[in-house]
Scaffold this motif. Structure first.
Motif, mmCIF file in Angstrom:
data_model
loop_
_atom_site.group_PDB
_atom_site.id
_atom_site.type_symbol
_atom_site.label_atom_id
_atom_site.label_comp_id
_atom_site.label_asym_id
_atom_site.label_seq_id
_atom_site.Cartn_x
_atom_site.Cartn_y
_atom_site.Cartn_z
ATOM 1 N N GLY A 67 0.803 -1.209 0.000
ATOM 2 C CA GLY A 67 0.000 0.000 0.000
ATOM 3 C C GLY A 67 0.838 1.262 0.000
ATOM 4 O O GLY A 67 0.372 2.323 -0.421
ATOM 5 N N ALA A 68 2.087 1.178 0.438
ATOM 6 C CA ALA A 68 2.936 2.364 0.548
ATOM 7 C C ALA A 68 3.697 2.685 -0.734
ATOM 8 O O ALA A 68 4.176 3.801 -0.906
ATOM 9 C CB ALA A 68 3.939 2.171 1.685
ATOM 10 N N VAL A 69 3.807 1.723 -1.645
ATOM 11 C CA VAL A 69 4.644 1.948 -2.818
ATOM 12 C C VAL A 69 3.832 2.539 -3.966
ATOM 13 O O VAL A 69 2.611 2.410 -4.027
ATOM 14 C CB VAL A 69 5.324 0.637 -3.283
ATOM 15 N N ARG A 70 4.547 3.203 -4.897
ATOM 16 C CA ARG A 70 3.900 3.816 -6.053
ATOM 17 C C ARG A 70 3.534 2.769 -7.102
ATOM 18 O O ARG A 70 2.496 2.832 -7.744
ATOM 19 C CB ARG A 70 4.848 4.866 -6.654
ATOM 20 N N SER A 71 4.427 1.828 -7.344
ATOM 21 C CA SER A 71 4.158 0.754 -8.297
ATOM 22 C C SER A 71 4.885 -0.493 -7.819
ATOM 23 O O SER A 71 5.850 -0.416 -7.062
ATOM 24 C CB SER A 71 4.617 1.136 -9.718
ATOM 25 N N ALA A 72 4.401 -1.628 -8.267
ATOM 26 C CA ALA A 72 4.991 -2.893 -7.837
ATOM 27 C C ALA A 72 5.043 -3.862 -9.004
ATOM 28 O O ALA A 72 4.208 -3.818 -9.904
ATOM 29 C CB ALA A 72 4.180 -3.494 -6.689
ATOM 30 N N ARG A 73 6.051 -4.715 -8.993
ATOM 31 C CA ARG A 73 6.210 -5.737 -10.023
ATOM 32 C C ARG A 73 6.526 -7.059 -9.352
ATOM 33 O O ARG A 73 7.004 -7.097 -8.217
ATOM 34 C CB ARG A 73 7.363 -5.372 -10.962
ATOM 35 N N VAL A 74 6.272 -8.131 -10.078
ATOM 36 C CA VAL A 74 6.631 -9.455 -9.574
ATOM 37 C C VAL A 74 7.508 -10.159 -10.597
ATOM 38 O O VAL A 74 7.449 -9.886 -11.795
ATOM 39 C CB VAL A 74 5.389 -10.322 -9.287
ATOM 40 N N LEU A 75 8.347 -11.060 -10.103
ATOM 41 C CA LEU A 75 9.182 -11.900 -10.942
ATOM 42 C C LEU A 75 8.651 -13.321 -10.835
ATOM 43 O O LEU A 75 8.477 -13.836 -9.727
ATOM 44 C CB LEU A 75 10.653 -11.866 -10.491
#
Length: 201
Positions: A67-75
């Motif tokens: 919830g705190a991050v601007r964007s997220a990715r997964v590997l």
């Protein structure tokens, strides 16, 4: 030059991995980014997935960090089935990076970004693994309009006993495609490529 000292885990190291820990950690890292006018990338691991693919919500701990991050990715590693569809002998050296449900800045890409692990020989004689971008192969690489015409003619010549659309059939049309285009449809990779070509045609 000055060095900025910052300990985001100060006074929190005795707490377990909980939502409250990640809420406070996210707030402190956000403050650091604001103070230094920079972006910060956090590399985090997932909980045990039981063999399924990872999603953003699978980050270990609570949801507050996501919830705190601007964007997220997964590997995610390539699966054995994906390797067959890509015409590869093995899936172990490929993985994809993709936006996964958390992107406040822009619409996430609808296509994954793939990478391949390759061996690199160093001047000192050592060999190390390195990552390089990898493009998903196109089933039509090297296939021309003339090739399509040759397949069409070959199938038309079988009018008395036309090949079947189903890949389960002994007289599958994919075997004609393979024979004309030089694709070995007796291998899983060749069979999958012929199926992709037929679907597109």
């Amino acid at each position: 030059a000055s060095v900025y000292a910052f300990d985001p885990l100060a006074n929190m190291t005795d707490a377990p991995e909980t939502n409250d820990v990640f809420r406070r950690l996210g707030k402190r890292i956000s403050q650091l980014a604001d103070q230094l006018n920079c972006s910060i990338e956090i590399v985090h691991h997932t909980r045990k997935l039981g063999g399924r693919e990872a999603e953003v919500e699978d980050s270990r701990g609570g949801s507050a960090l996501i919830g705190a991050v601007r964007s997220a990715r997964v590997l995610n590693p390539m699966t054995a089935d994906e390797a067959v569809r890509a015409g590869l002998d093995t899936h172990i050296d490929h993985f994809r990076v993709e936006a996964a449900g958390k992107s406040n800045m822009a619409r996430p890409s609808d296509k994954a970004e793939w990478f391949e692990r390759i061996g690199v020989d160093l001047p000192n004689g050592d060999s190390v693994a390195a990552l390089t971008p990898w493009q998903w192969p196109d089933a039509f690489d090297g296939v021309s309009a003339e090739d399509a015409r040759r397949v069409q003619i070959a199938i038309a010549e079988m009018e008395g006993d036309p090949p079947r659309e189903s890949a389960q059939a002994k007289a599958w049309a994919g075997h004609v495609v393979g024979r004309v285009l030089g694709i070995d449809t007796d291998t899983p990779q060749g069979k999958e490529r012929a199926k992709q070509i037929i679907r597109a045609w």
